[in-house]
Design a protein around this motif. Sequence first.
Motif, PDB file in Angstrom:
ATOM      1  N   ARG A   4       0.975  -2.475  -7.954  1.00 42.53           N
ATOM      2  CA  ARG A   4       1.885  -2.261  -9.072  1.00 42.53           C
ATOM      3  C   ARG A   4       3.275  -2.673  -8.618  1.00 42.53           C
ATOM      4  N   GLN A   5       3.856  -3.644  -9.280  1.00 45.40           N
ATOM      5  CA  GLN A   5       5.151  -4.158  -8.877  1.00 45.40           C
ATOM      6  C   GLN A   5       6.277  -3.215  -9.321  1.00 45.40           C
ATOM      7  N   THR A   7       8.824  -3.038 -11.264  1.00 48.01           N
ATOM      8  CA  THR A   7       9.328  -3.822 -12.399  1.00 48.01           C
ATOM      9  C   THR A   7      10.711  -3.387 -12.871  1.00 48.01           C
ATOM     10  N   TYR A 106       1.514   1.015  -4.792  1.00 47.25           N
ATOM     11  CA  TYR A 106       2.705   0.968  -5.644  1.00 47.25           C
ATOM     12  C   TYR A 106       3.844   0.404  -4.795  1.00 47.25           C
ATOM     13  N   THR A 134      -2.819  -2.434 -15.774  1.00 51.67           N
ATOM     14  CA  THR A 134      -1.688  -2.764 -14.911  1.00 51.67           C
ATOM     15  C   THR A 134      -0.427  -2.959 -15.737  1.00 51.67           C
ATOM     16  N   GLN A 138       2.935  -0.795 -15.284  1.00 50.53           N
ATOM     17  CA  GLN A 138       4.195  -1.416 -14.877  1.00 50.53           C
ATOM     18  C   GLN A 138       5.289  -1.280 -15.936  1.00 50.53           C
ATOM     19  N   GLU A 144       7.689   5.154 -11.824  1.00 43.13           N
ATOM     20  CA  GLU A 144       8.356   4.248 -10.874  1.00 43.13           C
ATOM     21  C   GLU A 144       9.667   4.820 -10.335  1.00 43.13           C
TER      22      GLU A 144
END
Length: 328
Positions: A4-5, A7, A106, A134, A138, A144
């Motif tokens: 998981r970027q 973002t 992550y 995904t 994201q 996050e």
Amino acid sequence: MTVRQATHAGSWYTGSGERLDQELQQWLDSVPAEVAEIEPAGDSCAVPVKGVRAIIGPHAGYSYSGSNAAFAYKCIDTANVKRVFLLGPSHHVYLKRCALSRCTEYATPLGNIRVDQELVGELQAAGDWQQMSTRVDQDEHSLEMHLPYIYKVFEDRIDQITLVPIMVGSLDFETEQRYGELLAPYLNDPQNLFIISSDFCHWGSRFRYTFYQESEDSQPTFLTSRASRPTGVPIWESIRRLDTAGMEAIAQVDHALFREYMDETENTICGNHPISVLLAAVNALYPPDGSDGDGPRLRFIKYDQSSKVHSPSDSSVSYASAYLWLPQ
């Protein structure tokens, strides 16, 4: 491997790992060695707090809430923690249940955090869970925004820590209770830490919530953006009292009591369902009995507002940090 970027790096917080590390360290260093407990008020606690099993912290952009979140993270006693459960609300996708991640790691600008795939599979087999795509994973910021802080406080042994991300949907009381009961055995394990992601009141016409109470004894009303400035307490003070009542309900560690507060005020606490799942898990382990003995202790230690609202055309978001201690 599915990562998981990060973002929201570069917009909600800096994408520079070096700068991010410095900012997090400065915020953590700014937390005093002993912090005042603001709800219930009167006591103080030394940080880190031995036996902390969960924290509640905000998820706004770091320029707004980074310093507030540091108070929650400074409470964590990292010594025995091996696994972090991260529960956050869904802002973009409507969910009737809770959702688990399909990702294996992550990413953060500081480094990656491994997802505990074995435990995710265990949860999937034991309950009624959805799975995040995904893209959905994201898009969501509530999870996050906690990842850099998780990495930072566990940086000395990040390879020994695994993550269990859970996106919490718009649950009714019974479903909150059911997920709480599922997660209770994990909360009872001192090697697990629960992190609950939530902001508090989102006030203003852009949030469609303009609750105002002139005095503690008066009937609440809802202001329009074109209304005159109220002659009673400032709007920001009415918001503070509203949030304080919510923090008081949460600090009672009583799932039903907090749900009554939410039903009565409809306060725009975006993480009210993750908070409720945590309270339901605690109540599964320690049924509420109204006593102040040696049972669970939940204390709020920091509260802020993004701005002081004076005019009905203004807006603000509130942020609060707390810790949960369970008997050993």
